[in-house]
Design a protein around this motif. Structure first.
Motif, PDB file in Angstrom:
ATOM      1  N   HIS A 109     -10.364   8.653  17.069  1.00 15.76           N
ATOM      2  CA  HIS A 109      -9.532   7.348  16.392  1.00 15.76           C
ATOM      3  C   HIS A 109     -10.118   6.026  16.800  1.00 15.76           C
ATOM      4  O   HIS A 109     -10.647   6.025  17.982  1.00 15.76           O
ATOM      5  CB  HIS A 109      -8.240   7.801  16.896  1.00 15.76           C
ATOM      6  CG  HIS A 109      -7.278   6.475  16.473  1.00 15.76           C
ATOM      7  ND1 HIS A 109      -7.359   5.701  15.378  1.00 15.76           N
ATOM      8  CD2 HIS A 109      -6.467   5.733  17.278  1.00 15.76           C
ATOM      9  CE1 HIS A 109      -6.561   4.799  15.388  1.00 15.76           C
ATOM     10  NE2 HIS A 109      -5.830   4.867  16.569  1.00 15.76           N
ATOM     11  N   HIS A 111      -9.270   1.781  16.294  1.00 19.27           N
ATOM     12  CA  HIS A 111      -8.684   0.520  15.486  1.00 19.27           C
ATOM     13  C   HIS A 111      -9.196  -0.813  15.856  1.00 19.27           C
ATOM     14  O   HIS A 111      -9.289  -1.129  16.896  1.00 19.27           O
ATOM     15  CB  HIS A 111      -7.153   0.677  15.666  1.00 19.27           C
ATOM     16  CG  HIS A 111      -6.337  -0.474  15.068  1.00 19.27           C
ATOM     17  ND1 HIS A 111      -6.145  -0.409  14.015  1.00 19.27           N
ATOM     18  CD2 HIS A 111      -5.685  -1.579  15.657  1.00 19.27           C
ATOM     19  CE1 HIS A 111      -5.358  -1.416  13.318  1.00 19.27           C
ATOM     20  NE2 HIS A 111      -4.920  -2.222  14.820  1.00 19.27           N
ATOM     21  N   SER A 114      -5.664  -5.655  12.989  1.00 14.74           N
ATOM     22  CA  SER A 114      -5.070  -5.867  12.039  1.00 14.74           C
ATOM     23  C   SER A 114      -5.837  -6.894  10.819  1.00 14.74           C
ATOM     24  O   SER A 114      -6.694  -7.812  11.574  1.00 14.74           O
ATOM     25  CB  SER A 114      -3.687  -6.444  11.983  1.00 14.74           C
ATOM     26  OG  SER A 114      -3.064  -5.950  10.885  1.00 14.74           O
ATOM     27  N   GLY A 149      -7.987   4.241  11.737  1.00 12.36           N
ATOM     28  CA  GLY A 149      -6.877   3.265  12.195  1.00 12.36           C
ATOM     29  C   GLY A 149      -6.541   2.218  10.996  1.00 12.36           C
ATOM     30  O   GLY A 149      -6.730   2.776   9.781  1.00 12.36           O
ATOM     31  N   GLY A 150      -5.854   1.220  11.169  1.00  9.84           N
ATOM     32  CA  GLY A 150      -5.401   0.090  10.244  1.00  9.84           C
ATOM     33  C   GLY A 150      -6.380  -0.708   9.922  1.00  9.84           C
ATOM     34  O   GLY A 150      -7.593  -0.584  10.140  1.00  9.84           O
ATOM     35  N   GLY A 151      -5.747  -1.882   9.482  1.00 12.15           N
ATOM     36  CA  GLY A 151      -6.952  -3.163   9.387  1.00 12.15           C
ATOM     37  C   GLY A 151      -7.118  -3.581   8.298  1.00 12.15           C
ATOM     38  O   GLY A 151      -7.631  -4.645   7.772  1.00 12.15           O
ATOM     39  N   GLY A 201      -1.316  -0.082   7.366  1.00 10.69           N
ATOM     40  CA  GLY A 201       0.178  -0.485   7.502  1.00 10.69           C
ATOM     41  C   GLY A 201       0.288  -1.626   6.491  1.00 10.69           C
ATOM     42  O   GLY A 201       0.915  -1.579   5.387  1.00 10.69           O
ATOM     43  N   TYR A 412       6.486  -6.556   8.472  1.00 14.73           N
ATOM     44  CA  TYR A 412       6.423  -6.929   9.978  1.00 14.73           C
ATOM     45  C   TYR A 412       7.239  -8.186  10.116  1.00 14.73           C
ATOM     46  O   TYR A 412       7.727  -8.393  11.163  1.00 14.73           O
ATOM     47  CB  TYR A 412       4.915  -7.658  10.175  1.00 14.73           C
ATOM     48  CG  TYR A 412       3.863  -6.422  10.388  1.00 14.73           C
ATOM     49  CD1 TYR A 412       4.347  -5.050  10.840  1.00 14.73           C
ATOM     50  CD2 TYR A 412       2.611  -6.814  10.182  1.00 14.73           C
ATOM     51  CE1 TYR A 412       3.175  -4.325  11.080  1.00 14.73           C
ATOM     52  CE2 TYR A 412       1.650  -5.773  10.421  1.00 14.73           C
ATOM     53  CZ  TYR A 412       1.660  -4.557  10.810  1.00 14.73           C
ATOM     54  OH  TYR A 412       0.893  -3.366  10.914  1.00 14.73           O
TER      55      TYR A 412
HETATM   56  C1  LIG Z   1      -3.461   1.998  15.988  1.00 10.80           C
HETATM   57  C2  LIG Z   1      -2.762   1.240  14.845  1.00 10.80           C
HETATM   58  N1  LIG Z   1      -2.979   1.880  13.622  1.00 10.80           N
HETATM   59  C3  LIG Z   1      -2.584   0.892  12.524  1.00 10.80           C
HETATM   60  C4  LIG Z   1      -2.134  -0.216  12.473  1.00 10.80           C
HETATM   61  C5  LIG Z   1      -1.879  -0.677  11.513  1.00 10.80           C
HETATM   62  O1  LIG Z   1      -2.522  -2.012  11.273  1.00 10.80           O
HETATM   63  P1  LIG Z   1      -2.441  -2.665   9.829  1.00 10.80           P
HETATM   64  O2  LIG Z   1      -1.082  -2.868   9.502  1.00 10.80           O
HETATM   65  O3  LIG Z   1      -3.290  -3.773   9.852  1.00 10.80           O
HETATM   66  O4  LIG Z   1      -3.326  -1.902   8.834  1.00 10.80           O
HETATM   67  C6  LIG Z   1      -1.901  -0.705  14.030  1.00 10.80           C
HETATM   68  C7  LIG Z   1      -1.368  -1.984  14.010  1.00 10.80           C
HETATM   69  O5  LIG Z   1      -2.035  -3.073  14.556  1.00 10.80           O
HETATM   70  C8  LIG Z   1      -2.306   0.103  14.988  1.00 10.80           C
HETATM   71  O6  LIG Z   1      -2.096  -0.501  16.386  1.00 10.80           O
END
Ligand SMILES: Cc1ncc(COP(=O)(O)O)c(C=O)c1O
Length: 505
Positions: A109, A111, A114, A149-151, A201, A412
């Protein structure tokens, strides 16, 4: 949770109970993956697995060295809060091998933070993660999953640029890059491609949330030309002459800019004179008011002459005049409760009226919230890749709601919102589109009442009411309060406690 193959990714800080719960969830028939984010979690996972005679699926979060200069860029890199460095990953492999748990290592994994604005950051991260994945397979881990991850970013301002309020890629570009980069890495080394997981997210939640607020009123600087009085002082006469001069300047001519500037300088000087004269007692309040109003009338007349002139030719001082003349619309909300990111990190959200859309907005304005905080303002609006301080709005109509929507507000804002100034949560409705093309309100979540908010801050509304009753009783005895008035006072406070923290009428 009903799909036996569905993964349950467990990240974040983990204590013993968390780790044991994950292991027990596996015994329950779920597929929990404990993602190791801190080096000291490894020993805890090993000992809990021994104790419970079972093991969770294991993942590792890697600290990539890819550089991300974006707002959330600190989520990646050697100093990031979560994840294992390469030496720590190697130590973890040894520990897992020695405890016969390497066979459970299935997931890698990372990340990058964001709201990735620039796809180049993701590409670098994917390449690095792809190579780490391959090395983990070579070191004997079964692997099978890569969690990116997210982002995934949201294009808040519609500009499709690598700026903070936008992204220089689409959802499809993102998906293509993730799949292609990992496929290329794995195929070049004859390693089976992993199942890809994403934790987006913001990109999923943003579009499903809209904050709607009503406008309570509007304040404007008084810029109407006041009626001439019989005897006026010299300062007022000068201001009237300046106004007349501005009005005589034609609307379009660029050569008249210096004339406009000159007249505005005159108007400012006369205004300054009026303040000095007032301070020294030479003019009265009425005269000072007239001078101020005439100065704004000059500003308004000036601005009316600017629109046809190339903006690069307009001096800064004159440009800011339209900002100073614009109205402040009073919004029935708290920025700190419902849009904290606009204040904390200058987040831009698309904001616009949600009705009267077939009516041209004729005014410019920004929004002030209900809190006593002068920071409680919405005064940054999207402008095709730029930020503008004023939004095109309609004039308010008597007895007619004027509703404004703040779009893409996601999940958020709601959770980060706080009780600053004791404003509570807003009413929320969950709306779902129906197959027939309509919509239905599925769920209504009631807002906080004043009593709720008082309780949250350790006050007791019943006790407050009782104290009020005792105080009323004593005022009645003294004859300062009639019984009827006491009843009304109690009723007002009782009803108010049960009602919204926002204004209602
Ligand atoms: C580990 C991890 N995954 C996913 C996310 C979701 O990120 P985002 O809302 O930018 O997609 C976050 C949030 O910062 C995170 O810390």
């Amino acid at each position: 949770m009903n799909d036996p193959k569905a993964l349950l990714i467990c990240n974040g800080y983990k204590d013993k109970r968390y780790i044991e719960t994950i292991i027990l969830a596996r015994k329950l028939g779920k597929q929990p993956v404990v993602v190791i984010e801190q080096a000291d979690e490894v020993e805890r996972i090993i000992s809990a697995s021994k104790e419970l005679g079972a093991a969770p699926l294991i993942g590792i979060r890697a600290k990539l060295s890819t550089n991300n200069s974006g707002r959330w860029g600190k989520s990646i890199g050697e100093k990031s809060k979560f994840g294992l460095s390469i030496p720590e990953i190697l130590t973890t492999i040894d520990q897992l091998t020695n405890s016969n748990l390497l066979k459970e290592l299935k997931l890698l994994h990372f990340h990058v933070g964001s709201q990735i604005n620039d796809i180049a950051i993701l590409k670098d991260a994917l390449q690095e993660a792809g190579q780490i994945y391959i090395e983990l397979v070579r070191l004997g881990a079964p692997m099978g999953f890569l969690d990116v991850g997210g982002g995934l970013g949201v294009d808040y301002d519609g500009s499709r640029t690598a700026t903070t309020a936008s992204t220089n890629y689409s959802l499809q570009n993102y998906a293509n890059d993730v799949v292609a980069t990992i496929q290329e890495c794995c195929e070049s080394k004859n390693i089976e491609c992993p199942t890809l997981i994403s934790e987006s997210g913001r990109a999923i939640a943003s579009h499903f949330s809209i904050l709607i607020f009503n406008i309570l009123g509007k304040s404007l600087v008084p810029s109407e030309n006041p009626l001439p009085q019989e005897k006026e002082c010299l300062i007022i006469k000068n201001l009237r002459a300046t106004l007349k001069l501005i009005k005589s300047i034609p609307q379009t001519s660029e050569s008249d800019i210096s004339k406009l500037q000159e007249t505005w300088n005159d108007a400012l000087k006369f205004k300054e004179d009026s303040l000095v004269a007032f301070r020294l007692g030479y003019i009265n309040l009425l005269e000072r008011g007239t001078a101020e109003q005439l100065t704004w009338a000059c500003a308004k007349a000036l601005v009316e002459r600017l629109p046809n002139i190339d903006t690069s030719l307009i001096p800064k001082e004159l440009k800011t005049l339209s900002y100073n003349l614009a109205g402040t619309y009073y919004a029935n909300l708290s920025i700190f409760r419902s849009a904290p990111d606009t204040w904390a990190i200058d987040q831009l959200f698309p904001i616009m009226p949600i009705h009267r859309l077939n009516e041209k907005p004729t005014h410019l304005g920004d929004f002030a919230d209900l809190t006593c905080d002068s920071d409680g303002k919405l005064s940054q609006f999207i402008d095709n890749g730029q930020v503008k301080p004023l939004l095109e709005l309609h004039d308010l109509k008597d007895n007619e709601d004027y509703l404004i929507g703040m779009f893409l507000s996601g999940a958020y804002q709601e959770v980060m919102g706080n009780l600053h100034n004791l404003f509570g949560s807003t009413n929320a409705v969950h709306v779902r589109l129906t197959n027939e093309g309509g919509y239905k309100v599925e769920h209504v979540v009631r807002e906080d009442t004043k009593a709720d908010v008082l309780k949250a801050t350790e006050h007791n509304p019943d006790q407050l009411l009782e104290r009020l009753r005792i105080a009323s009783e004593s005022a009645i005895q003294k004859g300062t309060l009639r019984i009827k008035d006491a009843q009304k006072l109690m009723e007002h406070i009782e009803i108010s406690l049960r009602n919204s923290t926002y204004l209602q009428e």
